[in-house]
Design a protein around this motif. Structure first.
Motif, PDB file in Angstrom:
ATOM      1  N   LEU A   1       0.852  -1.195   0.000  1.00  0.00           N
ATOM      2  CA  LEU A   1       0.000   0.000   0.000  1.00  0.00           C
ATOM      3  C   LEU A   1       0.882   1.237   0.000  1.00  0.00           C
ATOM      4  N   VAL A   2       0.643   2.143  -0.951  1.00  0.00           N
ATOM      5  CA  VAL A   2       1.426   3.373  -1.082  1.00  0.00           C
ATOM      6  C   VAL A   2       0.475   4.560  -1.076  1.00  0.00           C
ATOM      7  N   VAL A   3       0.848   5.624  -0.377  1.00  0.00           N
ATOM      8  CA  VAL A   3       0.044   6.844  -0.352  1.00  0.00           C
ATOM      9  C   VAL A   3       0.960   8.055  -0.471  1.00  0.00           C
ATOM     10  N   PRO A   4       0.464   9.175  -1.009  1.00  0.00           N
ATOM     11  CA  PRO A   4       1.244  10.421  -0.949  1.00  0.00           C
ATOM     12  C   PRO A   4       1.270  10.923   0.483  1.00  0.00           C
ATOM     13  N   SER A   5       2.438  11.373   0.932  1.00  0.00           N
ATOM     14  CA  SER A   5       2.549  11.929   2.294  1.00  0.00           C
ATOM     15  C   SER A   5       3.204  13.302   2.228  1.00  0.00           C
ATOM     16  N   GLN A   6       2.666  14.131   1.353  1.00  0.00           N
ATOM     17  CA  GLN A   6       3.267  15.418   1.027  1.00  0.00           C
ATOM     18  C   GLN A   6       3.235  16.394   2.203  1.00  0.00           C
ATOM     19  N   THR A   7       4.168  17.336   2.158  1.00  0.00           N
ATOM     20  CA  THR A   7       4.332  18.327   3.227  1.00  0.00           C
ATOM     21  C   THR A   7       4.534  19.702   2.608  1.00  0.00           C
ATOM     22  N   GLY A   8       3.471  20.187   1.969  1.00  0.00           N
ATOM     23  CA  GLY A   8       3.554  21.474   1.294  1.00  0.00           C
ATOM     24  C   GLY A   8       3.797  22.646   2.220  1.00  0.00           C
ATOM     25  N   GLN A   9       3.636  22.433   3.549  1.00  0.00           N
ATOM     26  CA  GLN A   9       3.912  23.509   4.501  1.00  0.00           C
ATOM     27  C   GLN A   9       5.400  23.832   4.575  1.00  0.00           C
ATOM     28  N   LEU A  10       6.251  22.928   4.109  1.00  0.00           N
ATOM     29  CA  LEU A  10       7.694  23.179   4.103  1.00  0.00           C
ATOM     30  C   LEU A  10       8.053  23.896   2.808  1.00  0.00           C
ATOM     31  N   SER A  11       7.671  25.140   2.733  1.00  0.00           N
ATOM     32  CA  SER A  11       7.804  25.907   1.499  1.00  0.00           C
ATOM     33  C   SER A  11       8.026  27.374   1.831  1.00  0.00           C
ATOM     34  N   ASP A  12       8.211  28.149   0.792  1.00  0.00           N
ATOM     35  CA  ASP A  12       8.505  29.570   0.955  1.00  0.00           C
ATOM     36  C   ASP A  12       7.251  30.311   1.430  1.00  0.00           C
ATOM     37  N   PRO A  13       7.286  30.958   2.606  1.00  0.00           N
ATOM     38  CA  PRO A  13       6.104  31.669   3.105  1.00  0.00           C
ATOM     39  C   PRO A  13       5.677  32.820   2.209  1.00  0.00           C
ATOM     40  N   ALA A  14       6.559  33.288   1.344  1.00  0.00           N
ATOM     41  CA  ALA A  14       6.185  34.360   0.419  1.00  0.00           C
ATOM     42  C   ALA A  14       5.105  33.919  -0.553  1.00  0.00           C
ATOM     43  N   LEU A  15       4.952  32.593  -0.728  1.00  0.00           N
ATOM     44  CA  LEU A  15       3.989  32.067  -1.679  1.00  0.00           C
ATOM     45  C   LEU A  15       2.757  31.467  -1.017  1.00  0.00           C
ATOM     46  N   TRP A  16       2.667  31.547   0.302  1.00  0.00           N
ATOM     47  CA  TRP A  16       1.508  30.981   0.984  1.00  0.00           C
ATOM     48  C   TRP A  16       0.268  31.835   0.706  1.00  0.00           C
ATOM     49  N   ALA A  17      -0.840  31.141   0.480  1.00  0.00           N
ATOM     50  CA  ALA A  17      -2.083  31.862   0.193  1.00  0.00           C
ATOM     51  C   ALA A  17      -3.266  31.359   1.003  1.00  0.00           C
ATOM     52  N   TYR A  18      -3.164  30.215   1.665  1.00  0.00           N
ATOM     53  CA  TYR A  18      -4.316  29.611   2.356  1.00  0.00           C
ATOM     54  C   TYR A  18      -3.980  29.214   3.792  1.00  0.00           C
ATOM     55  N   PRO A  19      -3.774  30.173   4.707  1.00  0.00           N
ATOM     56  CA  PRO A  19      -3.837  31.627   4.480  1.00  0.00           C
ATOM     57  C   PRO A  19      -2.426  32.194   4.246  1.00  0.00           C
ATOM     58  N   PRO A  20      -2.353  33.442   3.774  1.00  0.00           N
ATOM     59  CA  PRO A  20      -1.057  34.106   3.687  1.00  0.00           C
ATOM     60  C   PRO A  20      -0.590  34.544   5.068  1.00  0.00           C
ATOM     61  N   VAL A  21       0.690  34.872   5.168  1.00  0.00           N
ATOM     62  CA  VAL A  21       1.233  35.424   6.410  1.00  0.00           C
ATOM     63  C   VAL A  21       1.867  36.776   6.094  1.00  0.00           C
ATOM     64  N   PRO A  22       1.967  37.674   7.091  1.00  0.00           N
ATOM     65  CA  PRO A  22       2.532  39.010   6.832  1.00  0.00           C
ATOM     66  C   PRO A  22       3.959  38.934   6.297  1.00  0.00           C
ATOM     67  N   GLU A  23       4.277  39.825   5.393  1.00  0.00           N
ATOM     68  CA  GLU A  23       5.602  39.829   4.774  1.00  0.00           C
ATOM     69  C   GLU A  23       6.712  39.985   5.807  1.00  0.00           C
ATOM     70  N   GLU A  24       6.434  40.723   6.879  1.00  0.00           N
ATOM     71  CA  GLU A  24       7.490  40.913   7.885  1.00  0.00           C
ATOM     72  C   GLU A  24       7.813  39.620   8.637  1.00  0.00           C
ATOM     73  N   TRP A  25       7.015  38.600   8.483  1.00  0.00           N
ATOM     74  CA  TRP A  25       7.277  37.304   9.129  1.00  0.00           C
ATOM     75  C   TRP A  25       8.169  36.390   8.279  1.00  0.00           C
ATOM     76  N   TRP A  26       8.278  36.678   7.002  1.00  0.00           N
ATOM     77  CA  TRP A  26       8.864  35.699   6.084  1.00  0.00           C
ATOM     78  C   TRP A  26      10.272  35.268   6.477  1.00  0.00           C
ATOM     79  N   GLU A  27      11.134  36.219   6.740  1.00  0.00           N
ATOM     80  CA  GLU A  27      12.527  35.857   7.014  1.00  0.00           C
ATOM     81  C   GLU A  27      12.665  35.047   8.292  1.00  0.00           C
TER      82      GLU A  27
END
Length: 277
Positions: A64-90
């Protein structure tokens, strides 16, 4: 607390096993499952029952195989659901924990894959954003050496699933979740993107192939029509069962005709990517 009565049907482990076998799931095969728990009805035992039923249907020699993706490990500048303030990115980039296959939870793939990921004996591939988890005798070979710069291409479990003759089971899920189509994107001319994510030595940026599932529902409709894919039922869910190789081959022909390069470049970002210019 909700007082709304549950909607049926009531589905048991035995019901699911019988339906899976009637659908055509065979003991000993390798099965890539995309799933929706809510589509199945009221499952007695929830995700644990679903995983048990899948393992029952596959038997001790199946995988049995399933996707176990972790899209949260990504650039916060591209988050949209929800976005975060730009001053938080770094600060987010500097402090986000790196991927750990044992502890990093799945995101965006439903609750059943998270149960598979934590199942006794389960294995998980090494890619920090697009990993797969698996249970069974074929798990180690399918998940081995998932390259950190190859999300869903030739050095990912998808290519090994294709070679192994695995099949896809859409268990209440739509074609928009069919990751096999992404393997085709690596085999046709496609733009490259820069992918930002936390790494073992801090924030890292790697160059990858652009992937986009926005038109996969349309692609899946045409694939199902042209290949005569039979719809079946498991619990209350619509299901489809088909070989990984057939889906990939069809997408390789379909995508260049229906998704021009300009659309790929201008489409929305996926999994923390930004197009190279």
């Amino acid at each position: 607390m909700s007082t709304t009565p549950p909607t049926g049907p009531l589905v048991t482990r035995a019901d699911l096993v019988a339906d899976l076998r009637a659908t055509g799931v065979e003991p000993g095969e390798t099965l890539l499952v995309h799933s929706s728990l809510s589509a199945l009805g009221w499952v007695c035992g929830g995700t644990v029952t679903v995983v048990q039923a899948l393992l029952d249907a596959l038997g001790p020699d199946g995988t049995l195989v399933v996707p176990s993706q972790t899209g949260q490990l990504s650039d916060p500048a591209l988050w949209a659901y929800p976005p975060v303030p730009e001053e938080w990115w770094e600060l987010i980039r500097a402090t986000m924990p790196a991927y750990d296959p044992d502890t990093t939870p799945t995101r965006g793939v439903g609750v059943i894959p998270e149960t598979v990921r934590t199942w006794p004996g389960a294995l998980r591939s090494a890619h920090p954003q697009t990993s797969f988890a698996a249970i069974g005798p074929g798990a180690a070979a399918i998940l081995a050496d998932h390259a950190r710069d190859c999300r869903l291409g030739e050095r990912s479990p998808l290519a090994r699933l294709e070679k192994a003759g695995a099949r896809v089971l859409l268990l209440g899920a739509g074609y928009d979740s069919c990751t096999s189509f992404h393997l085709a994107e690596y085999r046709i001319p496609a733009p490259l993107v820069e992918v930002g994510r936390p790494g073992p030595d801090g924030w890292e940026v790697v160059t990858e192939v652009w992937i986009d599932s926005d038109r996969f529902d349309e692609l899946g409709y045409d694939f199902e029509r042209d290949h005569g894919i039979r719809r079946a039922g498991v619990g209350a869910a619509d299901v489809r069962l088909f070989p990984v190789a057939d889906a990939v081959a069809y997408a390789e022909r379909w995508l260049p005709l229906h998704r021009p390069r300009e659309e790929e470049i201008s489409g929305p970002a996926r999994l923390g990517t930004r197009p190279r210019t």
